[in-house]
Write a protein that holds these residues in place. Structure first.
Motif, PDB file in Angstrom:
ATOM      1  N   PHE A 242      32.314  21.158  32.909  1.00 35.34           N
ATOM      2  CA  PHE A 242      31.165  21.909  32.392  1.00 35.34           C
ATOM      3  C   PHE A 242      29.947  21.006  32.231  1.00 35.34           C
ATOM      4  CE2 PHE A 242      33.019  20.340  28.452  1.00 35.34           C
ATOM      5  CZ  PHE A 242      31.910  20.053  27.672  1.00 35.34           C
ATOM      6  N   ARG A 243      30.203  19.735  31.933  1.00 41.83           N
ATOM      7  CA  ARG A 243      29.076  18.811  31.816  1.00 41.83           C
ATOM      8  C   ARG A 243      28.462  18.546  33.187  1.00 41.83           C
ATOM      9  NH1 ARG A 243      31.996  15.292  27.536  1.00 41.83           N
ATOM     10  NH2 ARG A 243      31.393  16.467  25.688  1.00 41.83           N
ATOM     11  N   VAL A 244      29.335  18.422  34.176  1.00 43.17           N
ATOM     12  CA  VAL A 244      28.838  18.220  35.538  1.00 43.17           C
ATOM     13  C   VAL A 244      27.917  19.363  35.912  1.00 43.17           C
ATOM     14  CG1 VAL A 244      29.512  18.176  37.959  1.00 43.17           C
ATOM     15  CG2 VAL A 244      30.836  16.890  36.288  1.00 43.17           C
ATOM     16  N   ARG A 245      28.370  20.580  35.607  1.00 45.68           N
ATOM     17  CA  ARG A 245      27.561  21.744  35.965  1.00 45.68           C
ATOM     18  C   ARG A 245      26.227  21.730  35.234  1.00 45.68           C
ATOM     19  NH1 ARG A 245      32.100  25.297  35.475  1.00 45.68           N
ATOM     20  NH2 ARG A 245      33.169  23.941  36.952  1.00 45.68           N
ATOM     21  N   LYS A 246      26.307  21.339  33.970  1.00 48.54           N
ATOM     22  CA  LYS A 246      25.093  21.291  33.153  1.00 48.54           C
ATOM     23  C   LYS A 246      24.087  20.298  33.747  1.00 48.54           C
ATOM     24  CE  LYS A 246      22.697  22.515  29.884  1.00 48.54           C
ATOM     25  NZ  LYS A 246      22.283  23.914  29.829  1.00 48.54           N
ATOM     26  N   LEU A 247      24.600  19.148  34.112  1.00 44.54           N
ATOM     27  CA  LEU A 247      23.731  18.127  34.684  1.00 44.54           C
ATOM     28  C   LEU A 247      23.118  18.611  35.986  1.00 44.54           C
ATOM     29  CD1 LEU A 247      25.551  14.702  34.178  1.00 44.54           C
ATOM     30  CD2 LEU A 247      23.443  15.499  33.130  1.00 44.54           C
ATOM     31  N   LEU A 248      23.930  19.299  36.781  1.00 46.86           N
ATOM     32  CA  LEU A 248      23.407  19.804  38.042  1.00 46.86           C
ATOM     33  C   LEU A 248      22.324  20.846  37.795  1.00 46.86           C
ATOM     34  CD1 LEU A 248      26.705  19.970  40.079  1.00 46.86           C
ATOM     35  CD2 LEU A 248      24.744  18.510  40.528  1.00 46.86           C
ATOM     36  N   ASP A 249      22.511  21.649  36.725  1.00 44.11           N
ATOM     37  CA  ASP A 249      21.466  22.604  36.342  1.00 44.11           C
ATOM     38  C   ASP A 249      20.174  21.881  36.018  1.00 44.11           C
ATOM     39  OD1 ASP A 249      22.832  24.874  36.695  1.00 44.11           O
ATOM     40  OD2 ASP A 249      23.448  25.135  34.603  1.00 44.11           O
ATOM     41  N   LEU A 250      20.353  20.833  35.237  1.00 41.93           N
ATOM     42  CA  LEU A 250      19.183  20.039  34.861  1.00 41.93           C
ATOM     43  C   LEU A 250      18.495  19.481  36.102  1.00 41.93           C
ATOM     44  CD1 LEU A 250      20.087  17.823  31.791  1.00 41.93           C
ATOM     45  CD2 LEU A 250      18.195  19.409  32.009  1.00 41.93           C
ATOM     46  N   GLN A 251      19.315  18.994  37.019  1.00 39.95           N
ATOM     47  CA  GLN A 251      18.767  18.438  38.243  1.00 39.95           C
ATOM     48  C   GLN A 251      17.984  19.493  39.013  1.00 39.95           C
ATOM     49  OE1 GLN A 251      20.887  15.779  41.504  1.00 39.95           O
ATOM     50  NE2 GLN A 251      21.161  17.958  41.902  1.00 39.95           N
ATOM     51  N   ALA A 252      18.558  20.695  39.033  1.00 41.21           N
ATOM     52  CA  ALA A 252      17.888  21.774  39.746  1.00 41.21           C
ATOM     53  C   ALA A 252      16.553  22.089  39.075  1.00 41.21           C
ATOM     54  CB  ALA A 252      18.777  23.006  39.763  1.00 41.21           C
ATOM     55  N   LYS A 253      16.532  21.941  37.754  1.00 39.69           N
ATOM     56  CA  LYS A 253      15.318  22.274  37.013  1.00 39.69           C
ATOM     57  C   LYS A 253      14.251  21.193  37.191  1.00 39.69           C
ATOM     58  CE  LYS A 253      14.936  22.303  32.458  1.00 39.69           C
ATOM     59  NZ  LYS A 253      15.613  22.346  31.160  1.00 39.69           N
ATOM     60  N   MET A 254      14.706  19.939  37.107  1.00 39.33           N
ATOM     61  CA  MET A 254      13.730  18.849  37.054  1.00 39.33           C
ATOM     62  C   MET A 254      13.565  18.109  38.380  1.00 39.33           C
ATOM     63  SD  MET A 254      14.395  17.319  33.307  1.00 39.33           S
ATOM     64  CE  MET A 254      15.714  16.241  33.712  1.00 39.33           C
ATOM     65  N   GLY A 255      14.426  18.402  39.339  1.00 43.37           N
ATOM     66  CA  GLY A 255      14.342  17.678  40.599  1.00 43.37           C
ATOM     67  C   GLY A 255      14.966  16.304  40.476  1.00 43.37           C
TER      68      GLY A 255
END
Lengths: 755, 390
Positions: free
Chosen positions: A216-229
């Motif tokens: 779930f943390r991996v997914r969260k980080l990927l979300d963040l990445q998608a948001k911030m580039g």
């Protein structure tokens, strides 16, 4: 802890840490306390002796600090008129002490609490946070408390940022991190905050352990990445996640990127250095991972390289493959194994040798000396096989003389070979892959490129049967040897000398450690000795021919005699039952050489042969029983023959009689009348100049010298003169082999007493 | 007793033989084999004429057809460590994510996510010489048409990034026409060939095999899977990425497998010896003359039936090809050429051989045309690959 105790602690720490420069620090502390309230105290103790004075000054500094801490603890006093002034004074006190000596963990605990609780204004909080410099360590409880303040949201955003920066900078000085790690989720949640994100990322990067990496943390980080580039701090954290859980996430870092985090430490740069100095002791090195780009480079030449040798990486793929959910037993197993990245010292290796995680690519051990130890003692076949395959293939791929006109990567290949040779020297053992490589590549080698590396590899060929190696290696080498320059010949002889030495060392160790040699090629010592003696005879043959080809070059002869210096001492130095003499071609070339140093070296070798043979003889007599390793009488005969020739030439002036025999008629035909003494220590061409300078030294005015005048007493003076000129080999030889009597004679070794 | 004698009864004596076998033997054995190999002629002087193999009957004809008529680049591959056939699906997920991450440098991707690139592992059942040979398997990289309905924002982002990226290798992949259909996470069954999948376009294919690899199998333990021959079709940059993943995951080593002129002439002879019902291509040889400023190529085409007739006149031992026969076969061709053009071909370098069975280039490129002799051709290539990694 009571204030009294706290003070004591600080004092003790100060004394320990200050050492020789206590004078300066105390002085500054003195200045701090020159407030109105303390002036009386100072005047009172003014006349005390210096030591007491300083100690007292320390006490006072502590008092002031204690007061300051108490002041902050109580909070701002509303009624006080000069509130700002007092605050300023106490702040100054804290700052000064902090920057000079650091604060005790208790003080940090209190002050951190105050800074984050928002009792004072923002500016004060900032100042307090900036001076939270530990004397030695920070207790993790204070950090936990501080974090709890973050939750109630009493402090401003900038204070939070500063706190995280402080936490990152001071991370190494927190005494334990288990409790902090329990707050992982809290920190992780703070990633949402855009301002905090870079610093929290850095903190998480320092904090993350394998068990923190969850899907779930991996997914969260990927979300963040998608948001911030693509943010560098996020990339770093993600690649750490990938490192721990390659089955969950994949990322490839760009090649050129080097800096991933904003520098949090620059606020405290000097203070950090000071704390490190104070801590001096063996502080555990924090685990910081190498953030390297993945080594994919779709170049024309080959893919596998930024460098030839792969980067060290634990093998985490293969274990987890096929299991989407990690089972409990799996987790337990993993915590039991020791990650390679933490392996820093030899004791660590010894403690964890049973549960070491092996690198995913075995080739990476080449750059890691600890793992080389492991490779060396491990009996695990897959490990060795993986290394073997990697090294063989890499050598084959990189080898520049396999590819026509492809010499541009020569430098790289040379470096690679150097690395291998370093590893072999470190282990004192050759690799099988290198041996195989030599066999395959020697027929194609031009004898020029990477010459020194190649010959060094030759000297590390593991011990094996000579007759098997000969057609593969030595026959090819001989072709190059005979057709190349004298320098090549010398370097080949040099590397053969090293090869002999390595074999002897290996055998002498092997005999004592493992009676059954682990080499199936030679199972008996007799066989091994036979192999070594074949090698020596082969080098003897090579050198005799080389001497003919190079018309008795002195330079070459030096290298040959160097080899025999190793050979003559096998019995004593390596405790191996083997004495092989040099061939006549070498002996007589050396004996008749024009160079004194050669003759000197020859004398030394003869002396050592004598020592070895007498030792062998003595052993035989002591042990009585006949073993298979008694030397044949032929060796003794041969030695005695050489010895008689040498003594006949150099000492008794009776050459060509015994030992080397030449028909007197032929000698007369040469027209040399005084041939008998023409080879003794005076007339021998290499000694003649010594004889002349000896005589000139005695009577410098003499116009003509008669070297034949050296006789009787003068003879022994002359010998002393020769010895004083550094001819130690000659000295040893004459002392051991020549009887100083009226009738000098050669003292051979009696070989008949047993046969 | 002599001090150098072996003490007979030490307490550790019982454990010694075990140590002996575990520790020293495999590598020593290997080394001995290398010694033998290098000291004698590297290739055996006689080989069997390729035959139609029994096992090959089991191979899915569609899959065989898929392997034929494509140009493959050859690599030799050292044994794979801890490779397991039961994990193929997992491998495909990991490799998939790895490729996507490599294509979009710096951007992390979740393993198991849906990408517009898909990697599929599938076994090639029956593609083996003996029962001992490990199963061959195929890896395919597909590019899927961009999806119109997406399940999440991340995915859309990734897709965008891929299509817009300036990476030439990515641009080179032609994206198949948009069908408009939303294909959900389709798990392709093993028997189903991805090439049939209309939504995906194959952009890279590679397969690993081992045909009659006995000599290699004998020397490694069960932790290793020996698939010494690797054949790839597709952009080299993709081969590099996928090869790197394999190297990192299974600690193996890929090296390009080139075919020297000596082996090419063996191929020429062996393939001419094969019985082919109807010839599809002429037998052609290509020699290269290294002369400046530009090299000169000599192409020499023969009617396959003539070549076969020539071979039959030389051939003596039924079912076998010997070194003398190969030499004689080539000499006949040389002398024939010399009679007409006064050029000694033996002084030039043979770079390509193409027959109705297969064609091979010295750079390590091969194209197999006749499915009957697929196993036979691969057996020889496996032999070359094993020789390279030993």
């Amino acid at each position: 802890m009571s204030p009294q105790k706290r003070v004591k602690n600080v004092k003790a720490q100060n004394r320990i840490s200050q050492g020789s420069n206590s004078f300066q620090t105390t002085l500054s502390a003195w200045k701090v306390k020159q407030g109105p309230s303390n002036s009386k105290n100072i005047s009172k103790h003014g006349q005390n002796n210096p030591v007491g004075d300083y100690e007292h000054a320390d006490d006072q500094a502590e008092d002031a600090l204690q007061m300051a801490v108490e002041y902050f603890e109580k909070g701002p006093v509303k009624t006080s008129q000069n509130k700002d002034k007092t605050l300023e004074k106490h702040l100054k006190t804290v700052e000064n002490v902090a920057w000079k000596n650091g604060l005790a963990s208790e003080e940090i605990d209190v002050l951190l609490n105050i800074a984050l609780s928002g009792k004072f204004g923002n500016a004060v909080n900032t100042r307090i946070l900036k001076c939270m410099i530990p004397a030695t360590v920070i207790s993790q409880d204070s950090v936990v408390k501080a974090v709890s303040w973050l939750c109630v949201d009493k402090c401003s955003g900038s204070t939070k940022v500063l706190f995280y920066r402080w936490l990152v900078a001071m991370f190494d000085f927190i005494d334990r991190k288990e409790q902090i790690n329990l707050l992982y989720s809290f920190f992780f949640a703070s990633l949402q905050d855009d301002a905090l994100c870079p610093y929290v990322c850095h903190l998480l990067y320092l904090l993350t352990k394998k068990e923190n990496v969850k899907p779930f943390r991996v997914r969260k980080l990927l979300d963040l990445q998608a948001k911030m580039g693509m943010q560098p701090h996020l990339q770093a954290l993600l690649s750490l996640y990938k490192f721990f859980a390659p089955a969950l996430i994949s990322v490839s870092l760009p090649v050129r990127k080097k800096i991933y985090f904003k520098n949090s430490e620059n606020l405290w740069k000097m203070a950090l250095l000071a704390v490190k100095q104070r801590n001096q002791g063996p502080s555990p090195e924090p685990l910081k991972l190498m953030l390297g780009p993945a080594n994919v480079r779709p170049l024309k030449r080959k893919w596998n390289s930024l460098s030839i040798i792969p980067v060290l990486n634990s093998s985490s793929y293969t274990k987890e493959c096929g299991k989407k959910e990690m089972s409990l037993s799996d987790c337990l197993n993993r915590s039991g194994s020791f990650p390679l990245e933490q392996l820093k010292s030899f004791p660590q290796l010894l403690q964890n040798i049973h549960c070491l995680e092996l690198p995913s690519q075995m080739g990476s051990v080449l750059n890691n000396s600890l793992l080389l130890h492991y490779i060396n003692c491990v009996r695990d076949e897959p490990v060795l096989l993986r290394f073997y395959y990697w090294l063989s293939q890499t050598l084959q791929e990189e080898c520049i003389w396999y590819k026509v006109n492809n010499y541009e990567h020569g430098k790289e290949f040379t470096n690679f070979l150097d690395t291998i040779i370093r590893a072999e020297c470190f282990l004192q053992e050759g690799f099988y892959s290198c041996e195989a490589f030599l066999y395959k590549s020697l027929p194609l080698w031009d004898g020029l490129c990477c010459r020194s590396q190649f010959l060094q590899l030759v000297s590390w060929i593991p011990f094996s049967s000579f007759s098997e190696v000969k057609p593969l290696l030595f026959d090819h080498l001989a072709q190059l040897f005979f057709t190349s320059t004298i320098y090549f010949k010398c370097s080949v002889l040099q590397s053969l000398k090293e090869l002999l030495q390595n074999w002897l060392l290996w055998l002498s160790m092997d005999i004592h450690m493992k009676p059954v040699t682990n080499s199936p090629l030679e199972t008996t010592l007799g066989g091994s000795m036979n192999s070594v003696s074949k090698l020596i005879h082969y080098v003897g043959w090579l050198s005799t021919t080389a001497m003919r080809l190079e018309s008795n070059s002195t330079f070459l002869l030096h290298f040959i005699l160097d080899f025999y210096e190793k050979v003559c001492d096998i019995y004593i130095n390596y405790n191996l039952p083997l004495v092989v003499l040099f061939p006549p071609g070498i002996f007589y070339s050396a004996l008749l050489s024009l160079d004194t140093s050669i003759l000197n070296q020859l004398c030394f070798i003869m002396h050592r042969y004598r020592k070895n043979l007498t030792a062998a003889k003595k052993n035989e007599l002591v042990q009585k029983t006949k073993s298979e390793f008694n030397f044949s009488s032929k060796t003794y005969q041969e030695f005695n023959h050489y010895l008689t020739s040498m003594v006949g030439c150099l000492w008794t002036s009776k050459p060509f009689g015994k030992g080397i025999y030449i028909d007197p008629e032929i000698l007369e035909k040469t027209g040399v009348t005084e041939y008998k003494n023409s080879l003794n220590v005076i007339h021998h061409p290499s000694f003649l100049s010594y004889a002349v300078s000896f005589l000139l030294q005695e009577s410098p005015e003499e116009r003509t010298v008669n070297v034949s005048s050296i006789q009787g007493k003068k003879w022994s003076w002359y010998l002393d003169y020769l010895f004083s000129q550094g001819l130690q080999g000659l000295k040893l030889f004459i002392r051991s082999s020549v009887h100083h009597s009226s009738v000098p004679r050669a003292e051979g070794i009696n070989y008949n007493n047993q046969y | 007793m002599d001090s150098y004698d072996v003490p007979e009864s030490t307490p550790s004596a019982s454990s010694r033989p075990e140590d002996y076998f575990v520790g020293a033997t495999p590598l020593q054995k290997r080394l001995e084999s290398i010694r033998k190999q290098t000291s004698f002629i590297p290739t055996p002087p006689r080989r069997k004429v390729p035959q139609c193999s029994q096992l090959q009957e089991d191979v899915d004809p569609q899959k065989v057809a898929f392997l034929l008529h494509k140009q493959w680049t050859l690599y030799s591959l050292t044994p794979l460590y801890k490779f397991s056939y039961s994990n193929l699906k997992e491998y495909s997920r990991l490799l998939n994510a790895f490729i996507v991450a490599e294509k979009q440098k710096g951007l992390a991707v979740e393993v198991g996510e849906d990408f517009n690139i898909k990697v599929i592992f599938s076994t090639l059942l029956g593609m083996k010489g003996t029962q001992r040979d490990p199963e061959a398997f195929l890896v395919q990289g597909l590019i899927l048409s961009p999806r119109l309905e997406c399940s999440g924002t991340i995915l859309a982002y990734c897709n965008l990034c891929l299509l817009g990226s300036s990476d030439p290798s990515t641009l080179a992949f032609q994206v198949a026409g948009t069908t408009g259909a939303c294909h959900h996470t389709r798990i392709l069954s093993k028997s189903q060939l991805p090439s049939e999948n209309r939504e995906g376009k194959v952009l890279w294919t590679g397969w690993f095999c081992c045909i009659f690899g006995d000599s290699l199998l004998e020397t490694v333990s069960e932790d290793f899977t020996c698939l010494p021959l690797f054949l790839a079709n597709g952009a080299e940059s993709n081969t590099a990425i996928i090869g790197t993943w394999f190297q990192k995951t299974f600690d193996c080593y890929f090296s390009p497998l080139t075919i020297n002129a000596f082996n090419l002439s063996w191929m020429a002879a062996m393939w001419t010896a094969c019985k082919v019902d109807h010839y599809v291509a002429t037998t052609e040889f290509l020699w290269s003359v290294p002369c400046s400023p530009q090299s000169l190529d000599i192409s020499y085409a023969i009617h396959p039936e003539d070549a076969k007739a020539l071979w039959d006149s030389i051939h003596k031992t039924p079912g076998e090809v010997t070194q003398e026969e190969v030499d004689l076969f080539m000499d006949c061709l040389y002398s024939h050429f010399h009679r007409h053009f006064k050029i000694h071909l033996s002084a030039t370098r043979l770079v390509r051989v193409s027959t109705s069975v297969a064609s091979a280039h010295t750079d390590g490129k091969i194209k197999i045309l006749c499915h009957k002799y697929l196993i036979g051709v691969l057996a020889y290539l496996t032999e070359l690959a094993v020789f390279q990694i030993e």
